[in-house]
Design an enzyme around this catalytic site. Structure first.
Site, mmCIF file in Angstrom:
data_model
loop_
_atom_site.group_PDB
_atom_site.id
_atom_site.type_symbol
_atom_site.label_atom_id
_atom_site.label_comp_id
_atom_site.label_asym_id
_atom_site.label_seq_id
_atom_site.Cartn_x
_atom_site.Cartn_y
_atom_site.Cartn_z
ATOM 1 N N LYS A 74 -35.472 40.602 -34.521
ATOM 2 C CA LYS A 74 -34.362 41.460 -34.099
ATOM 3 C C LYS A 74 -34.310 42.743 -34.906
ATOM 4 C CE LYS A 74 -31.652 37.865 -34.309
ATOM 5 N NZ LYS A 74 -30.455 37.138 -34.678
ATOM 6 N N ARG A 100 -42.163 29.051 -35.484
ATOM 7 C CA ARG A 100 -41.747 30.193 -34.694
ATOM 8 C C ARG A 100 -42.743 30.446 -33.587
ATOM 9 N NH1 ARG A 100 -38.191 34.404 -36.186
ATOM 10 N NH2 ARG A 100 -36.916 33.458 -37.765
ATOM 11 N N GLU A 145 -27.623 34.597 -35.058
ATOM 12 C CA GLU A 145 -26.824 35.557 -35.803
ATOM 13 C C GLU A 145 -26.584 36.728 -34.854
ATOM 14 O OE1 GLU A 145 -28.529 36.889 -39.503
ATOM 15 O OE2 GLU A 145 -26.873 38.278 -39.829
HETATM 16 P P1 ATP Z 1 -34.904 37.416 -36.036
HETATM 17 O O1 ATP Z 1 -35.869 37.594 -37.157
HETATM 18 O O2 ATP Z 1 -35.428 37.854 -34.738
HETATM 19 O O3 ATP Z 1 -33.556 37.975 -36.335
HETATM 20 P P2 ATP Z 1 -33.760 34.956 -36.687
HETATM 21 O O4 ATP Z 1 -34.388 33.640 -36.925
HETATM 22 O O5 ATP Z 1 -33.175 35.641 -37.865
HETATM 23 O O6 ATP Z 1 -34.767 35.851 -35.926
HETATM 24 P P3 ATP Z 1 -31.385 33.956 -35.544
HETATM 25 O O7 ATP Z 1 -30.372 34.644 -34.716
HETATM 26 O O8 ATP Z 1 -31.013 33.543 -36.903
HETATM 27 O O9 ATP Z 1 -32.660 34.879 -35.588
HETATM 28 O O10 ATP Z 1 -32.023 32.729 -34.752
HETATM 29 C C1 ATP Z 1 -31.324 31.780 -33.996
HETATM 30 C C2 ATP Z 1 -32.226 30.590 -33.818
HETATM 31 O O11 ATP Z 1 -33.407 30.956 -33.116
HETATM 32 C C3 ATP Z 1 -32.667 30.017 -35.152
HETATM 33 O O12 ATP Z 1 -32.595 28.622 -35.105
HETATM 34 C C4 ATP Z 1 -34.080 30.503 -35.286
HETATM 35 O O13 ATP Z 1 -34.821 29.648 -36.079
HETATM 36 C C5 ATP Z 1 -34.546 30.565 -33.826
HETATM 37 N N1 ATP Z 1 -35.617 31.537 -33.662
HETATM 38 C C6 ATP Z 1 -35.601 32.841 -33.981
HETATM 39 N N2 ATP Z 1 -36.774 33.432 -33.731
HETATM 40 C C7 ATP Z 1 -37.586 32.468 -33.212
HETATM 41 C C8 ATP Z 1 -38.947 32.428 -32.761
HETATM 42 N N3 ATP Z 1 -39.711 33.515 -32.780
HETATM 43 N N4 ATP Z 1 -39.418 31.258 -32.302
HETATM 44 C C9 ATP Z 1 -38.642 30.165 -32.275
HETATM 45 N N5 ATP Z 1 -37.375 30.133 -32.687
HETATM 46 C C10 ATP Z 1 -36.840 31.253 -33.166
HETATM 47 MG MG MG Z 2 -31.597 35.077 -38.976
#
Ligand code: ATP
Ligand code: MG
Length: 560
Positions: free
Chosen positions: A267, A257, A33
């Site tokens: 983020k 994760r 995102e």
């Molecule tokens: P954040 O909470 O940091 O915003 P998010 O999962 O909302 O994390 P996205 O941009 O939606 O962030 O994530 C893109 C991809 O990266 C998704 O498939 C998500 O599952 C993966 N991802 C995000 N954070 C992690 C993590 N700490 N470990 C492994 N994969 C991750």
């Molecule tokens: Mg997300």
């Protein structure tokens, strides 16, 4: 890391799907995102998704999951692309969930026509009240049985902007008694009169994650849609929507994760640190972002090797930051040029070296590699800067550097003996006096003297000054977001130390040019760690970031 390394569980699934003939090639996607910069957790997901299609036959799409207009921005899109490319991965197609808004709208209309979706007038609160609990079934909304015609008309009006934010939603008509709470008529569309970073003002209704993600996967014929564990409850809905719409049957798989200790990988939280000026931007070298790690001096391969090593798991766990440091040390030991820099200087006068005399000594760029990657010249004279803590007025036993009467070797130069020192009125040592042994020159030593310590130094007359930035853990707690109170209370007040007046050997004055010639140019400041030139440097103000210290605590643990 070795060839025989066994497959992780997602790779096993893929291998089975290929060998059984279910697919002849696989398609994965990385779906960020664009609401912030990528962090080290994302690197795991990137390495997994791109790694799968590198290892097996197929390709990976980069798909921006941009269905939330309020928090998204093109600066994040650009930063994300830069980071993935820097990590060394190539996406097949650059795609945006927002490109599918028309298709998604058609999908929604189709669901309504089939009687699988309805427009609801309940507020969020009313909806929550009817939702039930895990042990108690929910109650139907009074709007659940609107006719198809009425639903189609209302949904069109929602799209046309006839209703204010929050006044109506489109919900899937699943089952208010479902054991999975997420299946109790989940929201598919919400009204949001907001400008989108790509579609501008075209839309005032936006699909929810659950009505965008699986559908985008299906549109792209993604075979293996890998996400993190928190999406397990969403899998039922993912499959239900694909089935009801009769679209390409993508499959969702989940892995844990990856979180690093002494930092946060979210983020939203990292954005707070940026916005509230706890750090100097997303690429602050203390940040666990890809851009922060890059600025800190991490290499793409060190991050890839780290991700490969930690692999993927089915349960959440915390990874040691020191493991990441192990991989960057391993890389930099092989590639960095050895240089001398004195971070906390004190002057040494060599009393038997003629004043005004100077000579050029030689130092290998990297003794660890064949051919030593060339060498540079190091000027020597009778006055040198040495590290303040390399001298002790009353040295304990086994102190192998300098103190009254002690001998030590100056790296690439001579053996010296400390004879005397000078103190100021406050009792601080300001200068130490030594004699050198002319026959002890490195590489041609005939002195027969044996010393245990080797010290780095810089000739006073030839030294250049530089700013050196040392970094420590960003937080004092291993898991700041699990502590009581706000995670920001656990920021480490000593995470950054700025040394404005370090002395560097003259060759380092060419660091900007050396970086232009080789963007991977890094240095080992002997005994002080690995350093890289910071982007804020100017020709007359060089700034070096310490990537990592030399100490190898982790290496011992894993028996290297
Ligand atoms: P954040 O909470 O940091 O915003 P998010 O999962 O909302 O994390 P996205 O941009 O939606 O962030 O994530 C893109 C991809 O990266 C998704 O498939 C998500 O599952 C993966 N991802 C995000 N954070 C992690 C993590 N700490 N470990 C492994 N994969 C991750
Ligand atoms: Mg997300």
């Amino acid at each position: 890391m070795s060839e025989e390394k066994s497959l992780n569980f997602v790779e096993e699934i893929v291998e089975n799907d290929l060998s059984s003939g279910k697919y002849d090639k696989i398609i994965t996607r990385f779906p960020p995102e664009p609401n912030g910069f990528l962090h080290i957790g994302h690197a795991s997901s990137i390495c997994l998704n791109f790694g799968l299609t590198q290892k097996f036959n197929g390709y990976t799409n980069l798909r921006f999951d941009d269905t939330n207009p309020v928090t998204e921005d093109t600066i994040y899109v650009d930063a994300i692309k830069k980071d993935i490319a820097w990590l060394g991965f190539k996406w097949e197609n650059e795609l945006y969930a927002s490109d599918y808004f028309d298709t998604l709208y058609e999908f929604a209309v189709k669901l309504i026509e089939k009687g699988f979706a309805y427009v609801d007038d309940l507020s969020a609160e009313e909806m929550a009240n009817l939702k039930g609990t895990p042990t108690e079934i929910g109650k139907d909304s009074p709007f659940r049985n609107r006719s198809v015609a009425e639903n189609l008309a209302l949904f069109a009006q929602m799209k046309n902007g006839d209703f204010p934010d929050g006044s109506k939603t489109l919900r899937a008509k699943v089952d208010m008694a479902h054991v999975n709470m997420l299946m109790r008529d989940p929201i598919l569309y919400r009204i949001k009169h907001a400008k989108h970073h790509r579609t501008g003002d075209k839309w005032c209704i936006y699909p929810m994650y659950d009505f965008a993600h699986g559908q985008s996967d299906a549109i792209e014929h993604v075979t293996h849609s890998v996400c993190t564990l928190e999406f397990i409850p969403h899998r039922d809905l993912y499959n239900w929507l694909i089935e009801k719409l009769g679209i390409y049957p993508s499959h969702q798989y989940e892995f844990a994760r990856r979180n690093l200790n002494y930092t946060v990988t979210s983020k939203r939280k990292l954005l707070q640190l940026v916005n509230e000026n706890f750090v100097n931007g997303w690429d602050d070298p203390r940040m666990p972002t890809i851009s922060g790690l890059r600025r800190r001096g991490f290499t793409p391969s060190s991050i890839r090797n780290f991700c490969e090593r930690i692999g993927i798991a089915k349960r959440d766990n915390l990874i040691e930051y020191s493991l990441l440091e192990f991989f960057i040390r391993e890389d930099l030991n092989k590639t960095s040029w050895r240089r001398m820099a004195v971070l906390d200087p004190i002057k040494m006068v060599i009393t038997n070296y003629p004043e005004g005399q100077e000579e050029m000594l030689h130092g290998e760029n990297n003794p660890e590699v064949e051919g030593h990657d060339g060498e540079r010249q190091i000027p020597f004279s009778n006055e040198l800067w040495i590290e303040r803590d390399d001298f002790m007025e009353e040295p304990p036993k086994k102190f192998f550097r300098l103190g009254p009467g002690l001998m030590s070797r100056l790296k690439n130069a001579y053996i010296v003996r400390c004879d005397d020192f000078v103190k100021d009125a406050a009792g601080n040592v300001t200068e130490i006096h030594c004699t050198y042994f002319p026959e002890s020159k490195s590489g041609e030593d005939t002195s027969g003297l044996k010393v245990k310590g080797t010290m780095h130094w810089v000739s006073v007359k030839h030294a250049k000054t530089a700013e050196v930035r040392l970094y420590d853990r960003l937080f004092t707690s291993e898991e700041p977001d699990r502590e009581e109170g706000d995670f920001k209370e656990y920021l480490n007040p000593e995470s950054l130390t700025v040394l404005k007046n370090a002395y560097i050997e003259p060759d380092l004055a060419n660091a900007q040019q050396q970086l232009e010639e080789n963007p991977d140019r890094r240095y080992q400041f002997i005994r002080k760690g690995y350093f890289c030139l910071d982007a804020d440097s100017t020709a007359d103000h060089l700034i070096f970031n310490r990537t990592v210290t030399l100490k190898d605590t982790w290496a011992k643990e894993i028996g290297k």
